[in-house]
Design a protein around this motif. Structure first.
Motif, PDB file in Angstrom:
ATOM      1  N   GLY A   1       0.813  -1.208   0.000  1.00 44.54           N
ATOM      2  CA  GLY A   1       0.000   0.000   0.000  1.00 44.54           C
ATOM      3  C   GLY A   1       0.846   1.258   0.000  1.00 44.54           C
ATOM      4  O   GLY A   1       1.984   1.260   0.466  1.00 44.54           O
ATOM      5  N   LEU A   2       0.282   2.335  -0.525  1.00 44.05           N
ATOM      6  CA  LEU A   2       0.928   3.648  -0.542  1.00 44.05           C
ATOM      7  C   LEU A   2       0.092   4.577   0.321  1.00 44.05           C
ATOM      8  O   LEU A   2      -1.123   4.679   0.140  1.00 44.05           O
ATOM      9  CB  LEU A   2       1.022   4.187  -1.972  1.00 44.05           C
ATOM     10  N   TYR A   3       0.746   5.253   1.276  1.00 45.77           N
ATOM     11  CA  TYR A   3       0.063   6.118   2.227  1.00 45.77           C
ATOM     12  C   TYR A   3       0.719   7.484   2.236  1.00 45.77           C
ATOM     13  O   TYR A   3       1.919   7.615   2.010  1.00 45.77           O
ATOM     14  CB  TYR A   3       0.107   5.509   3.631  1.00 45.77           C
ATOM     15  N   LYS A   4      -0.094   8.510   2.549  1.00 49.28           N
ATOM     16  CA  LYS A   4       0.392   9.893   2.588  1.00 49.28           C
ATOM     17  C   LYS A   4       0.115  10.502   3.951  1.00 49.28           C
ATOM     18  O   LYS A   4      -0.982  10.375   4.491  1.00 49.28           O
ATOM     19  CB  LYS A   4      -0.321  10.724   1.518  1.00 49.28           C
ATOM     20  N   LYS A   5       1.117  11.188   4.476  1.00 50.20           N
ATOM     21  CA  LYS A   5       0.970  11.982   5.695  1.00 50.20           C
ATOM     22  C   LYS A   5       1.733  13.276   5.445  1.00 50.20           C
ATOM     23  O   LYS A   5       2.950  13.256   5.259  1.00 50.20           O
ATOM     24  CB  LYS A   5       1.553  11.238   6.894  1.00 50.20           C
ATOM     25  N   ASP A   6       1.020  14.378   5.406  1.00 54.17           N
ATOM     26  CA  ASP A   6       1.578  15.678   5.022  1.00 54.17           C
ATOM     27  C   ASP A   6       2.167  15.547   3.619  1.00 54.17           C
ATOM     28  O   ASP A   6       1.467  15.217   2.702  1.00 54.17           O
ATOM     29  CB  ASP A   6       2.600  16.168   6.044  1.00 54.17           C
ATOM     30  N   ASN A   7       3.454  15.773   3.455  1.00 53.18           N
ATOM     31  CA  ASN A   7       4.103  15.630   2.151  1.00 53.18           C
ATOM     32  C   ASN A   7       5.022  14.403   2.124  1.00 53.18           C
ATOM     33  O   ASN A   7       5.892  14.291   1.277  1.00 53.18           O
ATOM     34  CB  ASN A   7       4.888  16.892   1.797  1.00 53.18           C
ATOM     35  N   LYS A   8       4.826  13.502   3.085  1.00 48.03           N
ATOM     36  CA  LYS A   8       5.649  12.297   3.175  1.00 48.03           C
ATOM     37  C   LYS A   8       4.828  11.092   2.729  1.00 48.03           C
ATOM     38  O   LYS A   8       3.705  10.888   3.179  1.00 48.03           O
ATOM     39  CB  LYS A   8       6.128  12.108   4.612  1.00 48.03           C
TER      40      LYS A   8
END
Length: 186
Positions: free
Chosen positions: A38-45
């Motif tokens: 899976g690909l996850y995003k938190k802020d710009n990370k």
């Protein structure tokens, strides 16, 4: 009076040395997921999580992260997509801040596939491997099938010099005609 001071000291000491601390709940957005990758995003990370097939314990999950500084997520997707079209002779090696990632391409049953190989903490002794992914699975992970690819394809606006969060006028051909109209309406 002594009892009140003793009671106050006990309460103060108990709260100062507690082991449980409430943390701020930060949201992580799922861009896409297929099976155990899976690909996850938190802020710009951005973080790619995967089940490590290289360990005897099948409950081992690993991840690697990077920031989307120069449209790196789109660049990674394009790199993988191009590898499906023209399979590289050797692995493509990517250096991240904490890890080294290799993209291993091969054909399985006539279909091009890719596998993430992670050298954890840039140490070649500790290796994690994801499942083998085909083009449709990669599209799903990178949010191409569910429309969530917009989470990393948006241009960054309002960072500097544009406090109103409005798109910056780029001076394209569509905008040049409106400038002439303003001059003639005086």
């Amino acid at each position: 009076m002594k009892k009140i001071i003793l009671l106050f000291a006990c309460v103060l000491g108990f709260s100062a040395f507690s082991q449980i601390k409430v943390l701020k709940n930060e949201t992580v957005v799922e861009v896409g997921k297929d099976n155990s990758v899976g690909l996850y995003k938190k802020d710009n990370k951005f973080t790619i999580n995967y089940q490590d097939l290289n360990t005897a314990n099948l409950n081992t999950f690993r991840s690697f992260s990077f920031e989307n500084l120069n449209k790196d997520v789109s660049g990674l997707y394009e790199l993988i997509s191009n590898g499906f079209i023209d399979i590289p002779v050797s692995n493509i090696v990517l250096e991240l801040p904490n890890d080294i990632i290799e993209l291993h391409f091969e054909k399985n049953f006539g279909q091009p596939t890719v596998q993430f190989i992670q050298y954890i903490n840039k140490n070649r002794k500790y290796v994690g491997k994801s499942q083998i992914l085909n083009k449709k699975q990669v599209d799903k992970i990178f949010g191409r099938l569910n429309g969530k690819s917009s989470l990393y394809e948006k241009p960054e606006t309002a960072a500097m010099g544009n406090p109103a969060n409005r798109p910056v006028n780029s001076g394209s051909a569509a905008n040049t005609g409106s400038n002439k109209d303003r001059k003639t309406k005086k």
